[in-house]
Write an enzyme that holds these catalytic residues in place. Structure first.
Site, PDB file in Angstrom:
ATOM      1  N   LYS A  19      38.192  42.658  38.749  1.00  0.00           N
ATOM      2  CA  LYS A  19      38.064  43.508  39.942  1.00  0.00           C
ATOM      3  C   LYS A  19      38.499  42.747  41.193  1.00  0.00           C
ATOM      4  O   LYS A  19      39.093  43.332  42.112  1.00  0.00           O
ATOM      5  CB  LYS A  19      36.608  43.974  40.082  1.00  0.00           C
ATOM      6  CG  LYS A  19      36.328  44.861  41.304  1.00  0.00           C
ATOM      7  CD  LYS A  19      37.188  46.117  41.292  1.00  0.00           C
ATOM      8  CE  LYS A  19      36.694  47.209  42.218  1.00  0.00           C
ATOM      9  NZ  LYS A  19      36.237  46.836  43.526  1.00  0.00           N
ATOM     10  N   GLU A  22      45.316  45.374  45.835  1.00  0.00           N
ATOM     11  CA  GLU A  22      45.117  46.514  46.731  1.00  0.00           C
ATOM     12  C   GLU A  22      45.412  46.126  48.179  1.00  0.00           C
ATOM     13  O   GLU A  22      46.042  46.892  48.926  1.00  0.00           O
ATOM     14  CB  GLU A  22      43.678  46.998  46.582  1.00  0.00           C
ATOM     15  CG  GLU A  22      43.294  48.175  47.443  1.00  0.00           C
ATOM     16  CD  GLU A  22      41.814  48.484  47.278  1.00  0.00           C
ATOM     17  OE1 GLU A  22      41.066  48.335  48.271  1.00  0.00           O
ATOM     18  OE2 GLU A  22      41.405  48.855  46.168  1.00  0.00           O
TER      19      GLU A  22
END
Length: 295
Positions: free
Chosen positions: A166, A173
């Site tokens: 993550k 991102e």
């Protein structure tokens, strides 16, 4: 499946709704009693039938550590804790060992999907022992998007792997968001493109830069075409920093992610000391004009 859920904020609240819609029994606790099902962590644990599974969805750092310490005193051997917040992976092994002393299992899960996850499903990255991950699979299968499991869920590796995956996901991102943002600014500044919002919307189908993030930018521009109602101040929640730190530790170059992180830092400076120094130097060596702070 029966599940205790600690933390009913933007993510946790929607996760509870999706799980209940999928037929699971969820006992939720939050300090905000308006959204909680029970008044305390102890009440939540008492409402679960052993062996119990508790999913923790609170901010990383001391809030998470505090909840885990309290759960360690309330849970019993054979129970399992899922840590679904954005904790640094370096803390997972310590958490797992702490709970293991009491016979409590531990799984770390990176969760992506934001406020849209309740409707679209969540991308899930799990770390832990295979038996522990399999035990929670009914919950994972309900939370993830519909379709093939391996397109929305991964058992990434041992304890820590879920949060590591993550962390890298969020670093990527950062880079994607920064690239879209710079493209938006260039279109706005060009004087050539007269329909910036329409141009970006036209990229959302068929082009190689299409993505869900781009769809969200289109949505934002439909509400505010030139984004005039927003201030260009961007915080970071930690994952981008940790990604850059890991890239240094592993000698892996990550220039796009690093530049995106630094751009967020720059967005918070009303009057950059570094840029003052650059202006002063340009004036000193080249006689270039400078702008007084009084102007």
């Amino acid at each position: 499946m029966q599940l205790g859920l600690v933390g009913l904020g933007k993510m946790g609240f929607n996760m509870r709704e999706r799980l209940r819609a999928g037929g699971h029994e969820v006992v939720g606790y939050d300090r905000d009693q308006q959204v909680a099902d029970v008044s305390s962590l102890a009440g939540m644990v008492e409402g679960l039938t052993p062996p119990r599974t508790v999913w923790v969805m609170v901010p990383h750092g001391e809030p998470t550590r505090s909840v885990l310490r309290e759960l360690a005193e309330l849970l019993a051997e054979g129970d399992l804790v899922v840590e679904g917040g954005n904790s640094p992976y370096t803390e997972d092994r310590e958490n797992a060992d702490f709970l293991a002393e009491r016979g409590i299992s531990y799984v770390d899960v990176g969760v992506s999907g934001g406020v849209w996850g309740a409707r679209n499903g969540y991308g899930l990255m799990a770390g832990g022992e295979t038996a522990d991950v399999e035990r929670v699979m009914p919950v994972f299968d309900t939370l993830r998007p519909e379709g093939d499991r391996d397109k929305g869920f991964v058992h990434a590796g041992p304890v820590g792997a879920g949060h590591y995956a993550k962390m890298v996901h969020n670093g990527i991102e950062y880079g994607l968001m920064q690239a879209y943002a710079e493209g938006f600014e260039l279109l706005e500044a060009s004087g050539v493109v007269t329909d910036v919002a329409g141009t970006i919307r036209a990229w959302s189908h068929g082009t190689v830069v299409r993505s869900w993030l781009l769809d969200l930018l289109v949505r934002a521009m439909e509400e505010d075409p030139e984004l005039e109602r927003l201030e260009g101040y961007v915080t970071d929640s930690g994952e981008g920093r940790w990604t850059v730190e890991e890239s240094i530790r592993n000698a892996v170059p990550t220039p796009a992610i690093t530049a995106a992180l630094y751009a967020r830092f720059a967005s918070r400076q009303e009057d950059s000391p570094a840029m003052k120094a650059v202006a002063a130097l340009r004036n000193q060596f080249g006689g270039h004009a400078v702008k007084s702070s009084d102007e």
